[in-house]
Design a protein around this motif. Structure first.
Motif, PDB file in Angstrom:
ATOM      1  N   VAL A   1       0.809  -1.218   0.000  1.00  0.00           N
ATOM      2  CA  VAL A   1       0.000   0.000   0.000  1.00  0.00           C
ATOM      3  C   VAL A   1       0.844   1.271   0.000  1.00  0.00           C
ATOM      4  CG1 VAL A   1      -2.010  -1.098   1.043  1.00  0.00           C
ATOM      5  CG2 VAL A   1      -0.276  -0.039   2.508  1.00  0.00           C
ATOM      6  N   ARG A   2       2.134   1.146   0.169  1.00  0.00           N
ATOM      7  CA  ARG A   2       3.019   2.310   0.096  1.00  0.00           C
ATOM      8  C   ARG A   2       3.349   2.665  -1.349  1.00  0.00           C
ATOM      9  NH1 ARG A   2       7.534  -0.412   3.619  1.00  0.00           N
ATOM     10  NH2 ARG A   2       6.988  -1.922   2.004  1.00  0.00           N
ATOM     11  N   ARG A   3       3.068   1.734  -2.250  1.00  0.00           N
ATOM     12  CA  ARG A   3       3.371   1.922  -3.675  1.00  0.00           C
ATOM     13  C   ARG A   3       2.140   2.439  -4.410  1.00  0.00           C
ATOM     14  NH1 ARG A   3       4.839  -2.392  -6.848  1.00  0.00           N
ATOM     15  NH2 ARG A   3       5.770  -0.829  -8.188  1.00  0.00           N
ATOM     16  N   ARG A   4       2.270   3.597  -4.994  1.00  0.00           N
ATOM     17  CA  ARG A   4       1.163   4.220  -5.723  1.00  0.00           C
ATOM     18  C   ARG A   4       0.561   3.264  -6.761  1.00  0.00           C
ATOM     19  NH1 ARG A   4      -1.139   9.015  -7.109  1.00  0.00           N
ATOM     20  NH2 ARG A   4      -1.716   9.308  -9.288  1.00  0.00           N
ATOM     21  N   ASP A   5       1.423   2.594  -7.539  1.00  0.00           N
ATOM     22  CA  ASP A   5       0.930   1.701  -8.586  1.00  0.00           C
ATOM     23  C   ASP A   5       0.066   0.575  -8.020  1.00  0.00           C
ATOM     24  OD1 ASP A   5       2.219   3.238 -10.479  1.00  0.00           O
ATOM     25  OD2 ASP A   5       3.878   1.836 -10.771  1.00  0.00           O
ATOM     26  N   ASP A   6       0.418   0.060  -6.851  1.00  0.00           N
ATOM     27  CA  ASP A   6      -0.370  -1.015  -6.243  1.00  0.00           C
ATOM     28  C   ASP A   6      -1.742  -0.511  -5.809  1.00  0.00           C
ATOM     29  OD1 ASP A   6       1.879  -2.565  -6.637  1.00  0.00           O
ATOM     30  OD2 ASP A   6       2.008  -3.266  -4.558  1.00  0.00           O
ATOM     31  N   VAL A   7      -1.788   0.697  -5.251  1.00  0.00           N
ATOM     32  CA  VAL A   7      -3.068   1.260  -4.814  1.00  0.00           C
ATOM     33  C   VAL A   7      -3.933   1.597  -6.025  1.00  0.00           C
ATOM     34  CG1 VAL A   7      -4.196   3.068  -3.464  1.00  0.00           C
ATOM     35  CG2 VAL A   7      -2.028   2.094  -2.677  1.00  0.00           C
ATOM     36  N   ILE A   8      -3.306   2.123  -7.077  1.00  0.00           N
ATOM     37  CA  ILE A   8      -4.041   2.398  -8.318  1.00  0.00           C
ATOM     38  C   ILE A   8      -4.613   1.097  -8.884  1.00  0.00           C
ATOM     39  CG2 ILE A   8      -3.788   3.158 -10.734  1.00  0.00           C
ATOM     40  CD1 ILE A   8      -3.896   5.495  -8.765  1.00  0.00           C
ATOM     41  N   LEU A   9      -3.867   0.002  -8.796  1.00  0.00           N
ATOM     42  CA  LEU A   9      -4.362  -1.287  -9.261  1.00  0.00           C
ATOM     43  C   LEU A   9      -5.621  -1.698  -8.483  1.00  0.00           C
ATOM     44  CD1 LEU A   9      -4.135  -3.820 -11.023  1.00  0.00           C
ATOM     45  CD2 LEU A   9      -2.573  -4.760  -9.294  1.00  0.00           C
ATOM     46  N   LEU A  10      -5.624  -1.500  -7.172  1.00  0.00           N
ATOM     47  CA  LEU A  10      -6.820  -1.801  -6.374  1.00  0.00           C
ATOM     48  C   LEU A  10      -8.009  -0.970  -6.856  1.00  0.00           C
ATOM     49  CD1 LEU A  10      -5.262  -1.887  -2.787  1.00  0.00           C
ATOM     50  CD2 LEU A  10      -6.268  -3.841  -3.999  1.00  0.00           C
ATOM     51  N   ILE A  11      -7.789   0.317  -7.055  1.00  0.00           N
ATOM     52  CA  ILE A  11      -8.866   1.210  -7.488  1.00  0.00           C
ATOM     53  C   ILE A  11      -9.319   0.854  -8.901  1.00  0.00           C
ATOM     54  CG2 ILE A  11      -9.430   3.609  -8.037  1.00  0.00           C
ATOM     55  CD1 ILE A  11      -7.499   4.355  -5.672  1.00  0.00           C
ATOM     56  N   ASP A  12      -8.374   0.593  -9.801  1.00  0.00           N
ATOM     57  CA  ASP A  12      -8.729   0.203 -11.171  1.00  0.00           C
ATOM     58  C   ASP A  12      -9.538  -1.094 -11.187  1.00  0.00           C
ATOM     59  OD1 ASP A  12      -7.536   2.415 -12.327  1.00  0.00           O
ATOM     60  OD2 ASP A  12      -5.722   1.337 -12.976  1.00  0.00           O
ATOM     61  N   THR A  13      -9.169  -2.038 -10.334  1.00  0.00           N
ATOM     62  CA  THR A  13      -9.902  -3.308 -10.251  1.00  0.00           C
ATOM     63  C   THR A  13     -11.332  -3.062  -9.784  1.00  0.00           C
ATOM     64  OG1 THR A  13      -7.844  -4.493  -9.810  1.00  0.00           O
ATOM     65  CG2 THR A  13      -9.896  -5.617  -9.217  1.00  0.00           C
ATOM     66  N   LEU A  14     -11.492  -2.176  -8.847  1.00  0.00           N
ATOM     67  CA  LEU A  14     -12.816  -1.809  -8.362  1.00  0.00           C
ATOM     68  C   LEU A  14     -13.629  -1.136  -9.464  1.00  0.00           C
ATOM     69  CD1 LEU A  14     -14.358  -1.874  -5.660  1.00  0.00           C
ATOM     70  CD2 LEU A  14     -13.443   0.391  -5.208  1.00  0.00           C
ATOM     71  N   LEU A  15     -13.027  -0.187 -10.152  1.00  0.00           N
ATOM     72  CA  LEU A  15     -13.729   0.519 -11.224  1.00  0.00           C
ATOM     73  C   LEU A  15     -14.063  -0.414 -12.385  1.00  0.00           C
ATOM     74  CD1 LEU A  15     -11.721   3.884 -11.232  1.00  0.00           C
ATOM     75  CD2 LEU A  15     -13.972   3.417 -10.199  1.00  0.00           C
ATOM     76  N   ALA A  16     -13.195  -1.378 -12.657  1.00  0.00           N
ATOM     77  CA  ALA A  16     -13.469  -2.352 -13.722  1.00  0.00           C
ATOM     78  C   ALA A  16     -14.717  -3.174 -13.411  1.00  0.00           C
ATOM     79  CB  ALA A  16     -12.260  -3.260 -13.933  1.00  0.00           C
ATOM     80  N   GLN A  17     -14.924  -3.482 -12.135  1.00  0.00           N
ATOM     81  CA  GLN A  17     -16.137  -4.208 -11.755  1.00  0.00           C
ATOM     82  C   GLN A  17     -17.381  -3.386 -12.070  1.00  0.00           C
ATOM     83  OE1 GLN A  17     -16.040  -6.363  -7.847  1.00  0.00           O
ATOM     84  NE2 GLN A  17     -14.038  -5.374  -7.727  1.00  0.00           N
ATOM     85  N   LEU A  18     -17.299  -2.090 -11.835  1.00  0.00           N
ATOM     86  CA  LEU A  18     -18.427  -1.217 -12.131  1.00  0.00           C
ATOM     87  C   LEU A  18     -18.667  -1.135 -13.631  1.00  0.00           C
ATOM     88  CD1 LEU A  18     -17.658   1.528  -9.541  1.00  0.00           C
ATOM     89  CD2 LEU A  18     -19.715   0.122  -9.597  1.00  0.00           C
ATOM     90  N   GLU A  19     -17.593  -0.995 -14.397  1.00  0.00           N
ATOM     91  CA  GLU A  19     -17.703  -0.928 -15.850  1.00  0.00           C
ATOM     92  C   GLU A  19     -18.249  -2.226 -16.428  1.00  0.00           C
ATOM     93  OE1 GLU A  19     -13.907   0.244 -17.368  1.00  0.00           O
ATOM     94  OE2 GLU A  19     -14.056   2.230 -16.465  1.00  0.00           O
ATOM     95  N   ALA A  20     -17.939  -3.346 -15.774  1.00  0.00           N
ATOM     96  CA  ALA A  20     -18.418  -4.645 -16.246  1.00  0.00           C
ATOM     97  C   ALA A  20     -19.867  -4.904 -15.859  1.00  0.00           C
ATOM     98  CB  ALA A  20     -17.521  -5.758 -15.708  1.00  0.00           C
ATOM     99  N   GLY A  21     -20.452  -3.962 -15.116  1.00  0.00           N
ATOM    100  CA  GLY A  21     -21.853  -4.102 -14.756  1.00  0.00           C
ATOM    101  C   GLY A  21     -22.075  -4.830 -13.458  1.00  0.00           C
ATOM    102  N   PHE A  22     -21.305  -4.477 -12.426  1.00  0.00           N
ATOM    103  CA  PHE A  22     -21.503  -5.088 -11.099  1.00  0.00           C
ATOM    104  C   PHE A  22     -22.970  -5.078 -10.767  1.00  0.00           C
ATOM    105  CE2 PHE A  22     -22.278  -4.628  -6.576  1.00  0.00           C
ATOM    106  CZ  PHE A  22     -21.605  -5.725  -6.052  1.00  0.00           C
ATOM    107  N   SER A  23     -23.436  -6.215 -10.227  1.00  0.00           N
ATOM    108  CA  SER A  23     -24.826  -6.288  -9.784  1.00  0.00           C
ATOM    109  C   SER A  23     -24.873  -7.016  -8.455  1.00  0.00           C
ATOM    110  CB  SER A  23     -25.702  -6.997 -10.800  1.00  0.00           C
ATOM    111  OG  SER A  23     -25.367  -8.374 -10.855  1.00  0.00           O
ATOM    112  N   GLU A  24     -26.024  -6.969  -7.827  1.00  0.00           N
ATOM    113  CA  GLU A  24     -26.205  -7.578  -6.505  1.00  0.00           C
ATOM    114  C   GLU A  24     -26.457  -9.072  -6.590  1.00  0.00           C
ATOM    115  OE1 GLU A  24     -29.377  -5.411  -4.703  1.00  0.00           O
ATOM    116  OE2 GLU A  24     -28.448  -3.501  -5.139  1.00  0.00           O
ATOM    117  N   GLU A  25     -26.439  -9.632  -7.792  1.00  0.00           N
ATOM    118  CA  GLU A  25     -26.785 -11.046  -7.953  1.00  0.00           C
ATOM    119  C   GLU A  25     -25.741 -11.952  -7.355  1.00  0.00           C
ATOM    120  OE1 GLU A  25     -28.213 -11.853 -11.976  1.00  0.00           O
ATOM    121  OE2 GLU A  25     -28.243  -9.695 -12.200  1.00  0.00           O
TER     122      GLU A  25
END
Length: 178
Positions: free
Chosen positions: A154-178
């Protein structure tokens, strides 16, 4: 420009404040005080929230909120999770039982996890290889959850950006409550 809120949570010492600081465009706002919890050697601990922000390439602003790690502050977890776009749960693999720690947050945020995407970031995995990423995935499966699990520093910017990008990718892929 749109503004989005992402919540960072996890045990005391998992790196929430560090993660937010690693990506925030402004000095993060922190509510740290001297730690009086004898079960942890950390000098300071968050008792309110951490806050930082950064701007995506398209101009959208991401606001980052970090929760206190101690479960005695769980009343703040619900307040801080309100209107969050997604959640990053950080686990410290050097702790005595990080899988049990993870369960505390999965249970504490169960209602939120039903409505928003999440990603699990495992810290200190190289120095403490057990439990493994597969052990975390198996634990999630036992709880009927499917979430991305990543080895991060978590001290590495790129690693934290990867976490955020992974989260945003779920939203772009159409995250649902199913």
């Amino acid at each position: 420009m749109n503004e989005y809120k992402i919540l960072f949570t996890g045990t005391m010492g998992a790196g929430k404040t560090s993660a937010i600081g690693a990506v925030s465009e402004t000095p993060p706002i922190v509510t740290d005080v001297v730690n009086n919890d004898q079960s942890h050697t950390k000098e300071r601990t968050t008792v309110g929230l951490d806050f930082g922000q950064f701007t995506l390439d398209n101009g959208d602003r991401i606001r980052l909120f970090g929760t206190p790690g101690q479960s005695r502050f769980d009343f703040l977890w619900k307040i801080l999770s309100k209107n969050a776009l997604g959640m990053v749960i950080l686990a410290d693999n050097s702790r005595p039982d990080p899988l049990a720690d993870l369960r505390v947050y999965l249970e504490g945020f169960a209602d939120d996890l039903a409505r928003m995407p999440a990603v699990i970031g495992i810290g200190r995995l190289a120095a403490h290889p057990s439990p493994s990423l597969d052990d975390y995935i198996d634990e999630l499966a036992r709880l009927d959850l499917v979430l991305p699990v990543l080895d991060v520093d978590v001290r590495r910017r790129d690693d934290v950006i990867l976490l955020i990008d992974t989260l945003l990718a779920q939203l772009e892929a159409g995250f649902s409550e199913e």
